[in-house]
Design a protein around this motif. Structure first.
Motif, short mmCIF file in Angstrom:
data_model
loop_
_atom_site.label_atom_id
_atom_site.label_comp_id
_atom_site.label_asym_id
_atom_site.label_seq_id
_atom_site.Cartn_x
_atom_site.Cartn_y
_atom_site.Cartn_z
N GLY A 5 22.99 -30.09 -22.52
CA GLY A 5 22.10 -29.71 -23.62
C GLY A 5 20.69 -29.45 -23.12
O GLY A 5 20.02 -28.50 -23.55
N LYS A 6 20.28 -30.30 -22.19
CA LYS A 6 18.93 -30.19 -21.64
C LYS A 6 18.70 -28.82 -21.00
O LYS A 6 17.69 -28.15 -21.23
N TYR A 7 19.68 -28.39 -20.21
CA TYR A 7 19.50 -27.11 -19.51
C TYR A 7 19.76 -25.93 -20.43
O TYR A 7 19.20 -24.85 -20.22
N ASN A 8 20.59 -26.13 -21.45
CA ASN A 8 20.77 -25.08 -22.45
C ASN A 8 19.42 -24.78 -23.10
O ASN A 8 19.02 -23.62 -23.25
N GLN A 9 18.72 -25.86 -23.44
CA GLN A 9 17.41 -25.73 -24.07
C GLN A 9 16.42 -25.06 -23.10
O GLN A 9 15.71 -24.13 -23.49
N LEU A 10 16.42 -25.52 -21.87
CA LEU A 10 15.48 -24.98 -20.88
C LEU A 10 15.66 -23.47 -20.69
O LEU A 10 14.71 -22.69 -20.73
N PHE A 11 16.93 -23.04 -20.51
CA PHE A 11 17.16 -21.62 -20.25
C PHE A 11 17.01 -20.75 -21.50
O PHE A 11 16.63 -19.59 -21.42
N SER A 12 17.31 -21.35 -22.69
CA SER A 12 17.07 -20.61 -23.94
C SER A 12 15.59 -20.32 -24.09
O SER A 12 15.18 -19.19 -24.39
N ASN A 13 14.78 -21.36 -23.88
CA ASN A 13 13.33 -21.18 -23.97
C ASN A 13 12.84 -20.17 -22.95
O ASN A 13 12.00 -19.33 -23.25
N LEU A 14 13.39 -20.27 -21.75
CA LEU A 14 12.99 -19.37 -20.68
C LEU A 14 13.28 -17.92 -21.05
O LEU A 14 12.43 -17.04 -20.88
N LEU A 15 14.47 -17.69 -21.58
CA LEU A 15 14.84 -16.32 -21.95
C LEU A 15 13.90 -15.78 -23.02
O LEU A 15 13.43 -14.64 -22.93
N ASP A 16 13.62 -16.60 -24.02
CA ASP A 16 12.67 -16.18 -25.06
C ASP A 16 11.32 -15.82 -24.45
O ASP A 16 10.72 -14.81 -24.79
N LYS A 17 10.87 -16.70 -23.57
CA LYS A 17 9.56 -16.49 -22.93
C LYS A 17 9.53 -15.17 -22.16
O LYS A 17 8.59 -14.40 -22.25
N VAL A 18 10.60 -14.95 -21.40
CA VAL A 18 10.66 -13.76 -20.55
C VAL A 18 10.64 -12.50 -21.40
O VAL A 18 9.91 -11.54 -21.12
N ILE A 19 11.43 -12.51 -22.46
CA ILE A 19 11.50 -11.32 -23.32
C ILE A 19 10.14 -11.06 -23.98
O ILE A 19 9.69 -9.92 -24.08
N LYS A 20 9.48 -12.14 -24.37
CA LYS A 20 8.16 -12.00 -24.98
C LYS A 20 7.14 -11.50 -23.95
O LYS A 20 6.38 -10.57 -24.21
N GLU A 21 7.18 -12.10 -22.78
CA GLU A 21 6.27 -11.74 -21.70
C GLU A 21 6.39 -10.27 -21.33
O GLU A 21 5.39 -9.58 -21.09
N ALA A 22 7.61 -9.82 -21.27
CA ALA A 22 7.87 -8.46 -20.81
C ALA A 22 7.36 -7.43 -21.82
O ALA A 22 7.31 -6.24 -21.53
N GLY A 23 7.00 -7.89 -22.98
CA GLY A 23 6.44 -6.97 -23.97
C GLY A 23 7.47 -6.57 -24.99
O GLY A 23 8.63 -6.38 -24.66
N ASN A 24 7.02 -6.44 -26.23
CA ASN A 24 7.96 -6.18 -27.30
C ASN A 24 8.40 -4.73 -27.38
O ASN A 24 9.34 -4.40 -28.08
N GLU A 25 7.74 -3.88 -26.64
CA GLU A 25 8.05 -2.44 -26.77
C GLU A 25 9.47 -2.11 -26.35
O GLU A 25 10.04 -1.13 -26.80
N THR A 26 10.05 -2.94 -25.49
CA THR A 26 11.41 -2.65 -25.06
C THR A 26 12.45 -3.36 -25.94
O THR A 26 13.63 -3.20 -25.75
N THR A 27 11.98 -4.13 -26.89
CA THR A 27 12.91 -4.83 -27.77
C THR A 27 13.26 -3.93 -28.96
O THR A 27 12.38 -3.40 -29.62
N VAL A 28 14.54 -3.78 -29.18
CA VAL A 28 14.97 -2.98 -30.33
C VAL A 28 14.91 -3.89 -31.56
O VAL A 28 15.36 -5.03 -31.53
N ASN A 29 14.36 -3.40 -32.68
CA ASN A 29 14.22 -4.17 -33.92
C ASN A 29 13.63 -5.57 -33.68
O ASN A 29 14.31 -6.56 -33.87
N PRO A 30 12.41 -5.66 -33.29
CA PRO A 30 11.86 -6.98 -32.93
C PRO A 30 11.73 -7.90 -34.16
O PRO A 30 11.67 -7.43 -35.25
#
Lengths: 292, 122
Positions: free
Chosen positions: A267-292
């Motif tokens: 559970g601990k690492y599920n949380q860590l990598f979920s947060n990481l993925l969110d962070k990365v997608i946000k960091e990379a900028g929303n312009e590449t996100t479809v339907n943000p």
């Protein structure tokens, strides 16, 4: 954040092998639920050890190598002079072609006035495609003894160019040509580093590379201990964002060494990598996100 | 009979170059006329395949033997195809090795390495 609605491409790099590229790539792909995982570490791909993909389809990767028609060759040596890699030599009225040196540019065939050179295909490796739940797993494999895995990386990247899914690319180690080919079209780069002096040296290599390519990036410190370390100092000094710290942890080590995926076991690492993925997608900028 | 030696400088007293493909010059020595001719090695600064190109230069100069401390496998393949014998140098200078060759004191090079492929040889 709904990670199934992004078609972002994220590359995971490090200056040397064994820092945790595959750990990060595999767990990000898995936590995203629907994704494409591409193993571009063609000399030693190991992401498949975690996924154990099903329904594997294999396809050979070939490069074009010149062959000579000795009847037509008049020994003008235009091809020998043209080849910047010196893959050709003309000895005792016979043209020699060194396949391993050839970079498949095709120039020798263009400059031959006698049409004496023609292309043949040479297999240098393969691409395997398989599935793990809703993750497509691509693995590039370079045959032992071949000089360059770039044609394999190109095939992997081209094949997944226009897919409407989150794509995680597990890069080869280092910052050589093959890594450049791998990150050319990505939206974001994750640089994985160990918290040591060696880690700084290796991180600096990929740091210089992503800056040269003008890619948004962030650093993950793997095997992190709660104390001052040279990588942290390096990041602070150069104003580099540390997006995650993966602890030096026996639990994670055990999961990993059993070839299991941490986000599915803990559970601990599920949380860590979920947060990481969110962070990365946000960091990379929303312009590449479809339907943000 | 003409022989070739990779050399560091353009004089006969110069030392033999440690590398064949990356040697700056080749000394082409005619044993009958005792004439020395120094030629530039155009392969020295090439990105890759220097051994092959250097071997081509040696072949084109119609020598019968190459005296060198070491030689890569692709260069050796080119030289062998042209029936050029490869001898191992044992003295520091080009001059001493030429005399050694004339006195039949040099042996054929039996150790052909796999090439350095752009890596530093040290």
């Amino acid at each position: 954040m709904d990670t199934t609605k992004t078609n972002m491409k994220i590359a995971v790099l490090s200056g040397k092998g064994g820092t945790g590229k595959t750990l990060v790539s595999v767990n990000l792909s898995t936590v995203a639920k629907e994704s494409i995982y591409i193993d571009c570490d063609v000399e030693e791909p190991n992401g498949h050890l975690y996924f154990k993909p099903k329904n594997i389809q294999k396809e050979d990767v070939t490069v074009k190598i010149p062959k000579v028609d000795n009847e037509k060759c008049n020994g003008c040596r235009k091809c020998v002079e043209f080849c910047k890699f010196n893959a050709l030599a003309y000895i005792k009225n016979k043209l020699f072609i060194f396949d391993e040196i050839c970079h498949s540019c095709g120039g020798c065939m263009l400059v031959c006035p006698e049409d004496a050179l023609f292309e043949t295909e040479k297999v240098i490796g393969k691409v395997e495609k398989g599935y793990y739940n809703n993750i497509s797993i691509y693995t590039g494999i370079l045959n032992i003894g071949e000089a360059s895995g770039i044609p394999i990386v190109k095939k992997l990247i081209d094949e997944n160019k226009n897919k409407d899914k989150l794509t995680i690319i597990d890069c080869p180690p280092g910052s050589a040509c093959i890594v450049m080919e791998t990150i050319r079209d990505v939206d974001y780069c994750i640089l994985v580093a160990e918290p040591t002096i060696f880690g700084v040296h290796n991180l600096n290599m990929v740091y210089e590379l992503v800056r040269l390519f003008n890619k948004p990036f962030g650093v993950i410190i793997n095997k992190y201990l709660e104390e001052e370390n040279p990588v942290k100092k390096f990041c602070v000094k150069n104003n580099i964002k540390i997006i995650e710290k993966i602890p030096f942890d026996t639990e994670l080590g055990k999961i990993n060494s059993n070839g299991e995926i941490a986000v599915e076991k803990s559970g601990k690492y599920n949380q860590l990598f979920s947060n990481l993925l969110d962070k990365v997608i946000k960091e990379a900028g929303n312009e590449t996100t479809v339907n943000p | 009979m003409k022989i070739a030696i990779p050399v560091n400088e353009k004089n006969i007293e110069t030392n033999v170059c440690a590398s064949f493909g990356r040697s700056p010059y080749f000394l082409i020595y005619d044993i009958e006329t005792q004439e020395s001719n120094f030629i530039d090695n155009f392969a020295a600064s090439d990105v890759g395949g220097a051994g092959i190109k250097a071997a081509q230069i040696i072949v084109d100069n119609e020598v019968e033997a190459l005296l060198t401390p070491r030689c890569g496998e692709k260069a050796a393949e080119v030289l062998n195809s042209a029936d050029i014998k490869i001898f191992k140098t044992v003295y520091p200078s080009a001059k001493e090795n030429i005399q050694g060759f004339i006195d039949k004191k040099l042996n054929l090079l039996d150790e052909i390495h796999a090439g350095f492929h752009g890596h530093n040889e040290n």
